[in-house]
Design a protein around this motif. Sequence first.
Motif, PDB file in Angstrom:
ATOM      1  N   VAL A  75     114.775  76.340  55.307  1.00  0.00           N
ATOM      2  CA  VAL A  75     113.525  76.906  55.799  1.00  0.00           C
ATOM      3  C   VAL A  75     112.376  76.080  55.239  1.00  0.00           C
ATOM      4  O   VAL A  75     112.458  75.569  54.115  1.00  0.00           O
ATOM      5  N   TYR A  76     111.330  75.932  56.036  1.00  0.00           N
ATOM      6  CA  TYR A  76     110.168  75.132  55.662  1.00  0.00           C
ATOM      7  C   TYR A  76     108.905  75.985  55.722  1.00  0.00           C
ATOM      8  O   TYR A  76     108.835  76.975  56.453  1.00  0.00           O
ATOM      9  N   LEU A  77     107.914  75.572  54.951  1.00  0.00           N
ATOM     10  CA  LEU A  77     106.597  76.189  55.036  1.00  0.00           C
ATOM     11  C   LEU A  77     105.567  75.068  55.032  1.00  0.00           C
ATOM     12  O   LEU A  77     105.372  74.409  54.004  1.00  0.00           O
ATOM     13  N   GLN A  78     104.960  74.845  56.180  1.00  0.00           N
ATOM     14  CA  GLN A  78     103.876  73.868  56.299  1.00  0.00           C
ATOM     15  C   GLN A  78     102.574  74.584  55.997  1.00  0.00           C
ATOM     16  O   GLN A  78     102.222  75.542  56.695  1.00  0.00           O
ATOM     17  N   MET A  79     101.885  74.128  54.981  1.00  0.00           N
ATOM     18  CA  MET A  79     100.648  74.776  54.554  1.00  0.00           C
ATOM     19  C   MET A  79      99.479  73.822  54.749  1.00  0.00           C
ATOM     20  O   MET A  79      99.448  72.758  54.110  1.00  0.00           O
ATOM     21  N   ASN A  80      98.570  74.162  55.622  1.00  0.00           N
ATOM     22  CA  ASN A  80      97.400  73.350  55.924  1.00  0.00           C
ATOM     23  C   ASN A  80      96.126  74.079  55.502  1.00  0.00           C
ATOM     24  O   ASN A  80      96.150  75.289  55.261  1.00  0.00           O
ATOM     25  N   SER A  81      95.055  73.338  55.427  1.00  0.00           N
ATOM     26  CA  SER A  81      93.743  73.901  55.064  1.00  0.00           C
ATOM     27  C   SER A  81      93.856  74.779  53.823  1.00  0.00           C
ATOM     28  O   SER A  81      93.372  75.917  53.783  1.00  0.00           O
ATOM     29  N   LEU A  82      94.482  74.240  52.811  1.00  0.00           N
ATOM     30  CA  LEU A  82      94.744  75.020  51.604  1.00  0.00           C
ATOM     31  C   LEU A  82      93.464  75.391  50.878  1.00  0.00           C
ATOM     32  O   LEU A  82      92.475  74.632  50.870  1.00  0.00           O
ATOM     33  N   LYS A  83      93.492  76.571  50.266  1.00  0.00           N
ATOM     34  CA  LYS A  83      92.362  77.102  49.517  1.00  0.00           C
ATOM     35  C   LYS A  83      92.790  77.352  48.072  1.00  0.00           C
ATOM     36  O   LYS A  83      93.986  77.560  47.811  1.00  0.00           O
ATOM     37  N   PRO A  84      91.855  77.368  47.158  1.00  0.00           N
ATOM     38  CA  PRO A  84      92.225  77.656  45.751  1.00  0.00           C
ATOM     39  C   PRO A  84      92.971  78.974  45.607  1.00  0.00           C
ATOM     40  O   PRO A  84      93.849  79.089  44.745  1.00  0.00           O
ATOM     41  N   GLU A  85      92.672  79.944  46.444  1.00  0.00           N
ATOM     42  CA  GLU A  85      93.362  81.238  46.358  1.00  0.00           C
ATOM     43  C   GLU A  85      94.810  81.180  46.836  1.00  0.00           C
ATOM     44  O   GLU A  85      95.538  82.168  46.710  1.00  0.00           O
ATOM     45  N   ASP A  86      95.236  80.046  47.376  1.00  0.00           N
ATOM     46  CA  ASP A  86      96.648  79.860  47.729  1.00  0.00           C
ATOM     47  C   ASP A  86      97.475  79.423  46.516  1.00  0.00           C
ATOM     48  O   ASP A  86      98.700  79.332  46.608  1.00  0.00           O
ATOM     49  N   LEU A 124     119.593  78.807  46.382  1.00  0.00           N
ATOM     50  CA  LEU A 124     118.435  78.379  47.162  1.00  0.00           C
ATOM     51  C   LEU A 124     117.628  77.425  46.298  1.00  0.00           C
ATOM     52  O   LEU A 124     117.234  77.784  45.185  1.00  0.00           O
ATOM     53  N   VAL A 125     117.384  76.241  46.814  1.00  0.00           N
ATOM     54  CA  VAL A 125     116.663  75.229  46.048  1.00  0.00           C
ATOM     55  C   VAL A 125     115.404  74.844  46.810  1.00  0.00           C
ATOM     56  O   VAL A 125     115.480  74.330  47.930  1.00  0.00           O
ATOM     57  N   GLU A 126     114.246  75.099  46.175  1.00  0.00           N
ATOM     58  CA  GLU A 126     112.959  74.768  46.785  1.00  0.00           C
ATOM     59  C   GLU A 126     112.490  73.405  46.319  1.00  0.00           C
ATOM     60  O   GLU A 126     112.816  72.961  45.221  1.00  0.00           O
ATOM     61  N   SER A 127     111.668  72.780  47.151  1.00  0.00           N
ATOM     62  CA  SER A 127     111.037  71.519  46.782  1.00  0.00           C
ATOM     63  C   SER A 127     109.737  71.385  47.547  1.00  0.00           C
ATOM     64  O   SER A 127     109.507  72.094  48.534  1.00  0.00           O
ATOM     65  N   GLY A 128     108.883  70.490  47.057  1.00  0.00           N
ATOM     66  CA  GLY A 128     107.658  70.174  47.781  1.00  0.00           C
ATOM     67  C   GLY A 128     106.381  70.691  47.167  1.00  0.00           C
ATOM     68  O   GLY A 128     105.300  70.400  47.673  1.00  0.00           O
ATOM     69  N   GLY A 129     106.456  71.459  46.104  1.00  0.00           N
ATOM     70  CA  GLY A 129     105.234  71.960  45.484  1.00  0.00           C
ATOM     71  C   GLY A 129     104.496  70.864  44.742  1.00  0.00           C
ATOM     72  O   GLY A 129     104.949  69.732  44.648  1.00  0.00           O
ATOM     73  N   GLY A 130     103.321  71.231  44.232  1.00  0.00           N
ATOM     74  CA  GLY A 130     102.540  70.265  43.464  1.00  0.00           C
ATOM     75  C   GLY A 130     101.073  70.606  43.452  1.00  0.00           C
ATOM     76  O   GLY A 130     100.683  71.730  43.770  1.00  0.00           O
ATOM     77  N   LEU A 131     100.281  69.620  43.084  1.00  0.00           N
ATOM     78  CA  LEU A 131      98.830  69.776  42.996  1.00  0.00           C
ATOM     79  C   LEU A 131      98.188  69.137  44.224  1.00  0.00           C
ATOM     80  O   LEU A 131      98.498  67.998  44.577  1.00  0.00           O
ATOM     81  N   VAL A 132      97.289  69.880  44.865  1.00  0.00           N
ATOM     82  CA  VAL A 132      96.624  69.373  46.064  1.00  0.00           C
ATOM     83  C   VAL A 132      95.175  69.852  46.047  1.00  0.00           C
ATOM     84  O   VAL A 132      94.870  70.912  45.498  1.00  0.00           O
ATOM     85  N   GLN A 133      94.302  69.080  46.645  1.00  0.00           N
ATOM     86  CA  GLN A 133      92.896  69.467  46.734  1.00  0.00           C
ATOM     87  C   GLN A 133      92.680  70.469  47.853  1.00  0.00           C
ATOM     88  O   GLN A 133      93.442  70.508  48.834  1.00  0.00           O
ATOM     89  N   GLY A 137      91.632  72.080  51.130  1.00  0.00           N
ATOM     90  CA  GLY A 137      91.575  71.459  52.446  1.00  0.00           C
ATOM     91  C   GLY A 137      92.774  70.596  52.766  1.00  0.00           C
ATOM     92  O   GLY A 137      92.951  70.181  53.925  1.00  0.00           O
ATOM     93  N   GLY A 138      93.591  70.343  51.761  1.00  0.00           N
ATOM     94  CA  GLY A 138      94.762  69.496  51.951  1.00  0.00           C
ATOM     95  C   GLY A 138      95.964  70.259  52.485  1.00  0.00           C
ATOM     96  O   GLY A 138      95.875  71.446  52.829  1.00  0.00           O
ATOM     97  N   SER A 139      97.095  69.556  52.539  1.00  0.00           N
ATOM     98  CA  SER A 139      98.323  70.122  53.100  1.00  0.00           C
ATOM     99  C   SER A 139      99.503  69.877  52.169  1.00  0.00           C
ATOM    100  O   SER A 139      99.532  68.884  51.435  1.00  0.00           O
ATOM    101  N   VAL A 140     100.440  70.799  52.236  1.00  0.00           N
ATOM    102  CA  VAL A 140     101.692  70.693  51.488  1.00  0.00           C
ATOM    103  C   VAL A 140     102.798  71.267  52.352  1.00  0.00           C
ATOM    104  O   VAL A 140     102.586  72.249  53.075  1.00  0.00           O
ATOM    105  N   ARG A 141     103.972  70.662  52.274  1.00  0.00           N
ATOM    106  CA  ARG A 141     105.137  71.190  52.980  1.00  0.00           C
ATOM    107  C   ARG A 141     106.212  71.545  51.968  1.00  0.00           C
ATOM    108  O   ARG A 141     106.659  70.687  51.213  1.00  0.00           O
ATOM    109  N   LEU A 142     106.609  72.800  51.994  1.00  0.00           N
ATOM    110  CA  LEU A 142     107.683  73.266  51.136  1.00  0.00           C
ATOM    111  C   LEU A 142     108.991  73.315  51.915  1.00  0.00           C
ATOM    112  O   LEU A 142     108.988  73.618  53.112  1.00  0.00           O
TER     113      LEU A 142
END
Length: 122
Positions: free
Chosen positions: A78-89, A4-13, A15-20
């Motif tokens: 499999v994908y994970l769309q992450m919106n309205s991100l918070k520091p606790e994420d 299983l190979v994941e991709s898409g992580g990183g640094l985001v502010q 309120g932003g969004s990331v897709r894994l």
Amino acid sequence: QVQLVESGGGLVQAGGSVRLSCAASGSIFSINAMAWYRQAPGKQRELVASTSSGGRTIYADSVKGRFTISRDNAKNTVYLQMNSLKPEDTAVYYCTADVAMEVTRSTFNMFWGQGTQVTVSS
């Protein structure tokens, strides 16, 4: 074997969004459930979201309404769309897949990806 190979992580502010994304490959006969877990520093690993082969989904209360899990069965992804991100994420996010391999078609085993870091800055 199965990888299983994941991709898409990183640094985001905040309120932003990331897709894994997480792609499964190898000697795969069938995949049942696929899921995303996360582990923050000093905390236990927790289930974020899961999806069955038929598309039924489950979410942790902390991410409901903000995260969306989806999958492409043809691509074993499999994908994970992450919106309205918070520091606790902020955490390392791991994908999992319940896989029946070609050699043991009636037996499902859970495989884990290596993890991808998501950091949400405030």
